[in-house]
Design a protein around this motif. Structure first.
Motif, PDB file in Angstrom:
ATOM      1  N   VAL A 145      29.042  22.172  18.353  1.00  0.00           N
ATOM      2  CA  VAL A 145      29.409  23.187  18.545  1.00  0.00           C
ATOM      3  C   VAL A 145      28.032  23.991  18.167  1.00  0.00           C
ATOM      4  O   VAL A 145      27.117  24.550  17.064  1.00  0.00           O
ATOM      5  CB  VAL A 145      30.807  23.769  17.722  1.00  0.00           C
ATOM      6  N   VAL A 146      27.702  24.761  19.007  1.00  0.00           N
ATOM      7  CA  VAL A 146      26.908  25.478  19.252  1.00  0.00           C
ATOM      8  C   VAL A 146      27.079  26.961  19.043  1.00  0.00           C
ATOM      9  O   VAL A 146      27.461  27.790  19.451  1.00  0.00           O
ATOM     10  CB  VAL A 146      26.017  25.651  20.737  1.00  0.00           C
ATOM     11  N   THR A 147      26.446  27.042  17.716  1.00  0.00           N
ATOM     12  CA  THR A 147      26.456  28.936  17.314  1.00  0.00           C
ATOM     13  C   THR A 147      25.051  29.323  16.766  1.00  0.00           C
ATOM     14  O   THR A 147      23.919  28.871  17.079  1.00  0.00           O
ATOM     15  CB  THR A 147      27.506  28.524  15.808  1.00  0.00           C
ATOM     16  N   HIS A 148      25.276  30.059  15.780  1.00  0.00           N
ATOM     17  CA  HIS A 148      23.812  31.060  15.066  1.00  0.00           C
ATOM     18  C   HIS A 148      24.103  30.550  13.481  1.00  0.00           C
ATOM     19  O   HIS A 148      24.536  29.901  12.945  1.00  0.00           O
ATOM     20  CB  HIS A 148      24.342  32.143  15.268  1.00  0.00           C
ATOM     21  N   GLY A 149      22.370  30.578  13.942  1.00  0.00           N
ATOM     22  CA  GLY A 149      22.119  31.346  12.179  1.00  0.00           C
ATOM     23  C   GLY A 149      22.645  31.661  10.951  1.00  0.00           C
ATOM     24  O   GLY A 149      22.830  30.628   9.217  1.00  0.00           O
ATOM     25  N   GLY A 150      23.233  32.657  10.983  1.00  0.00           N
ATOM     26  CA  GLY A 150      24.178  33.357  10.319  1.00  0.00           C
ATOM     27  C   GLY A 150      25.504  32.577  10.030  1.00  0.00           C
ATOM     28  O   GLY A 150      25.919  32.441   8.938  1.00  0.00           O
ATOM     29  N   VAL A 151      26.650  32.143  11.012  1.00  0.00           N
ATOM     30  CA  VAL A 151      27.701  31.271  10.941  1.00  0.00           C
ATOM     31  C   VAL A 151      27.066  30.292  10.022  1.00  0.00           C
ATOM     32  O   VAL A 151      28.268  29.446   9.622  1.00  0.00           O
ATOM     33  CB  VAL A 151      27.626  30.697  12.608  1.00  0.00           C
ATOM     34  N   ILE A 152      25.636  29.261  10.926  1.00  0.00           N
ATOM     35  CA  ILE A 152      25.827  28.021  10.081  1.00  0.00           C
ATOM     36  C   ILE A 152      25.698  28.225   8.431  1.00  0.00           C
ATOM     37  O   ILE A 152      25.820  27.414   7.459  1.00  0.00           O
ATOM     38  CB  ILE A 152      24.529  27.063  11.105  1.00  0.00           C
ATOM     39  N   ARG A 153      24.731  29.142   8.481  1.00  0.00           N
ATOM     40  CA  ARG A 153      24.476  29.418   6.875  1.00  0.00           C
ATOM     41  C   ARG A 153      25.828  29.601   6.414  1.00  0.00           C
ATOM     42  O   ARG A 153      26.080  28.905   5.002  1.00  0.00           O
ATOM     43  CB  ARG A 153      23.711  30.380   6.392  1.00  0.00           C
ATOM     44  N   SER A 154      27.386  30.191   6.149  1.00  0.00           N
ATOM     45  CA  SER A 154      27.930  30.697   6.062  1.00  0.00           C
ATOM     46  C   SER A 154      28.531  29.326   5.903  1.00  0.00           C
ATOM     47  O   SER A 154      29.616  29.537   4.425  1.00  0.00           O
ATOM     48  CB  SER A 154      28.856  32.116   6.703  1.00  0.00           C
ATOM     49  N   LEU A 155      29.025  28.652   6.656  1.00  0.00           N
ATOM     50  CA  LEU A 155      29.587  27.132   6.487  1.00  0.00           C
ATOM     51  C   LEU A 155      28.960  26.559   5.449  1.00  0.00           C
ATOM     52  O   LEU A 155      29.373  25.661   5.086  1.00  0.00           O
ATOM     53  CB  LEU A 155      29.433  27.191   7.809  1.00  0.00           C
ATOM     54  N   LEU A 156      27.733  26.277   5.754  1.00  0.00           N
ATOM     55  CA  LEU A 156      27.016  25.010   4.456  1.00  0.00           C
ATOM     56  C   LEU A 156      26.832  25.838   3.395  1.00  0.00           C
ATOM     57  O   LEU A 156      27.458  25.312   2.258  1.00  0.00           O
ATOM     58  CB  LEU A 156      25.545  25.567   4.897  1.00  0.00           C
ATOM     59  N   HIS A 157      26.829  27.180   2.664  1.00  0.00           N
ATOM     60  CA  HIS A 157      27.575  27.525   1.776  1.00  0.00           C
ATOM     61  C   HIS A 157      28.673  27.939   1.548  1.00  0.00           C
ATOM     62  O   HIS A 157      29.291  27.353  -0.066  1.00  0.00           O
ATOM     63  CB  HIS A 157      26.718  29.277   1.784  1.00  0.00           C
ATOM     64  N   HIS A 158      29.638  27.145   1.787  1.00  0.00           N
ATOM     65  CA  HIS A 158      30.823  27.205   1.969  1.00  0.00           C
ATOM     66  C   HIS A 158      31.165  25.703   1.462  1.00  0.00           C
ATOM     67  O   HIS A 158      31.450  24.664   0.615  1.00  0.00           O
ATOM     68  CB  HIS A 158      32.410  27.500   2.836  1.00  0.00           C
ATOM     69  N   ALA A 159      30.815  24.652   2.282  1.00  0.00           N
ATOM     70  CA  ALA A 159      30.795  23.628   2.072  1.00  0.00           C
ATOM     71  C   ALA A 159      30.102  23.192   1.186  1.00  0.00           C
ATOM     72  O   ALA A 159      30.706  21.709   0.139  1.00  0.00           O
ATOM     73  CB  ALA A 159      30.224  22.727   3.533  1.00  0.00           C
ATOM     74  N   SER A 160      29.060  23.854   0.250  1.00  0.00           N
ATOM     75  CA  SER A 160      27.980  23.288  -0.410  1.00  0.00           C
ATOM     76  C   SER A 160      28.598  23.506  -1.994  1.00  0.00           C
ATOM     77  O   SER A 160      28.044  23.186  -3.658  1.00  0.00           O
ATOM     78  CB  SER A 160      26.894  23.380  -0.176  1.00  0.00           C
ATOM     79  N   GLY A 161      29.671  24.408  -1.620  1.00  0.00           N
ATOM     80  CA  GLY A 161      29.965  25.326  -3.295  1.00  0.00           C
ATOM     81  C   GLY A 161      29.301  26.236  -3.310  1.00  0.00           C
ATOM     82  O   GLY A 161      28.843  26.165  -4.557  1.00  0.00           O
ATOM     83  N   GLY A 162      28.515  26.111  -2.917  1.00  0.00           N
ATOM     84  CA  GLY A 162      27.297  27.363  -3.066  1.00  0.00           C
ATOM     85  C   GLY A 162      25.742  27.126  -3.526  1.00  0.00           C
ATOM     86  O   GLY A 162      25.382  27.676  -3.502  1.00  0.00           O
ATOM     87  N   THR A 163      26.031  25.568  -3.096  1.00  0.00           N
ATOM     88  CA  THR A 163      24.377  25.305  -3.556  1.00  0.00           C
ATOM     89  C   THR A 163      23.193  25.106  -2.029  1.00  0.00           C
ATOM     90  O   THR A 163      22.220  25.048  -2.777  1.00  0.00           O
ATOM     91  CB  THR A 163      24.268  23.661  -4.236  1.00  0.00           C
ATOM     92  N   LEU A 164      24.029  25.350  -1.139  1.00  0.00           N
ATOM     93  CA  LEU A 164      23.099  25.141   0.101  1.00  0.00           C
ATOM     94  C   LEU A 164      23.832  26.748   0.817  1.00  0.00           C
ATOM     95  O   LEU A 164      24.384  27.258   0.892  1.00  0.00           O
ATOM     96  CB  LEU A 164      23.376  24.629   0.938  1.00  0.00           C
ATOM     97  N   PRO A 165      23.164  26.765   1.996  1.00  0.00           N
ATOM     98  CA  PRO A 165      21.225  26.712   2.336  1.00  0.00           C
ATOM     99  C   PRO A 165      20.658  27.251   0.645  1.00  0.00           C
ATOM    100  O   PRO A 165      20.854  28.221   0.394  1.00  0.00           O
ATOM    101  CB  PRO A 165      20.681  27.598   2.796  1.00  0.00           C
ATOM    102  N   ARG A 166      19.068  26.720   0.147  1.00  0.00           N
ATOM    103  CA  ARG A 166      18.555  27.099  -0.979  1.00  0.00           C
ATOM    104  C   ARG A 166      17.645  28.618  -0.526  1.00  0.00           C
ATOM    105  O   ARG A 166      17.400  28.504   0.533  1.00  0.00           O
ATOM    106  CB  ARG A 166      17.451  26.173  -1.627  1.00  0.00           C
TER     107      ARG A 166
END
Length: 194
Positions: A145-166
């Motif tokens: 899935v090709v997407t954007h920085g803001g989308v990836i950041r929000s999904l990383l934050h969700h999947a990591s329980g708020g620990t990523l991205p630092r």
């Protein structure tokens, strides 16, 4: 289970200038096309069954470059994988944006909150994962899935329980992040780099 690799689109002139793009439709530059080719090369070590893209031209062009190199069909568009809408913040330089709005959590007039971006992206990934399970049962399918920085950041934050991205982590153009998706689950498997 569906394996989903999120790819940040290649560089644009606005990325280079550090200008907020949001929903503004900016095309890739030559470096961006090279970013897409490098992402395709990194993805080539694994079999993939489908490719999706945000409808914004920078993501579509990145996805097409990857699809051609990996022998995949035309990318399917997913409207809800588009970048965060920044409202009156679009077009500002990053420094101007932070001076005016203080931080990324603030939603300028006409902008989406990070929670809205996360929720719509999670919904889109659920639809993508359900479609892949319909095509590939009983084996797992791998989807790009090709997407954007803001989308990836929000999904990383969700999947990591708020620990990523630092704080200070940069999601480079063409970067890859692999997740496992199942009903009600999005689990980060590995952040990859190109």
């Amino acid at each position: 289970m569906t394996l989903i690799t999120l790819v940040r689109h290649g560089q644009t002139d606005w990325n280079l200038a550090r200008r907020i793009q949001g929903s503004t439709d900016i095309a890739l530059n030559e470096t961006g096309r090279a970013d897409a080719a490098a992402a395709a090369e990194a993805l080539g070590a694994t079999e993939h069954h489908a490719i999706y893209a945000s409808p914004l031209v920078r993501a579509q062009e990145t996805a097409r470059i990857i699809a051609v190199r990996l022998g995949l069909g035309e990318p399917e568009l997913s409207h809800d994988m588009r970048e965060r809408e920044f409202g009156e913040g679009e077009g500002l330089l990053v420094d101007e944006y932070l001076e005016r709005f203080e931080n990324w959590q603030v939603a300028p007039s006409g902008a989406e909150t990070l929670g809205v971006v996360r929720d719509r992206a999670l919904g889109a990934l659920d639809i993508i994962a359900r479609a892949s399970r319909g095509r590939s049962a009983p084996r797992a399918e791998s989807v790009i899935v090709v997407t954007h920085g803001g989308v990836i950041r929000s999904l990383l934050h969700h999947a990591s329980g708020g620990t990523l991205p630092r704080e200070g982590d940069i999601l480079r153009n063409g970067s890859l992040h692999r997740f496992e998706a199942a009903p009600g689950l999005l689990r980060l498997l590995e952040p990859l780099t190109v």
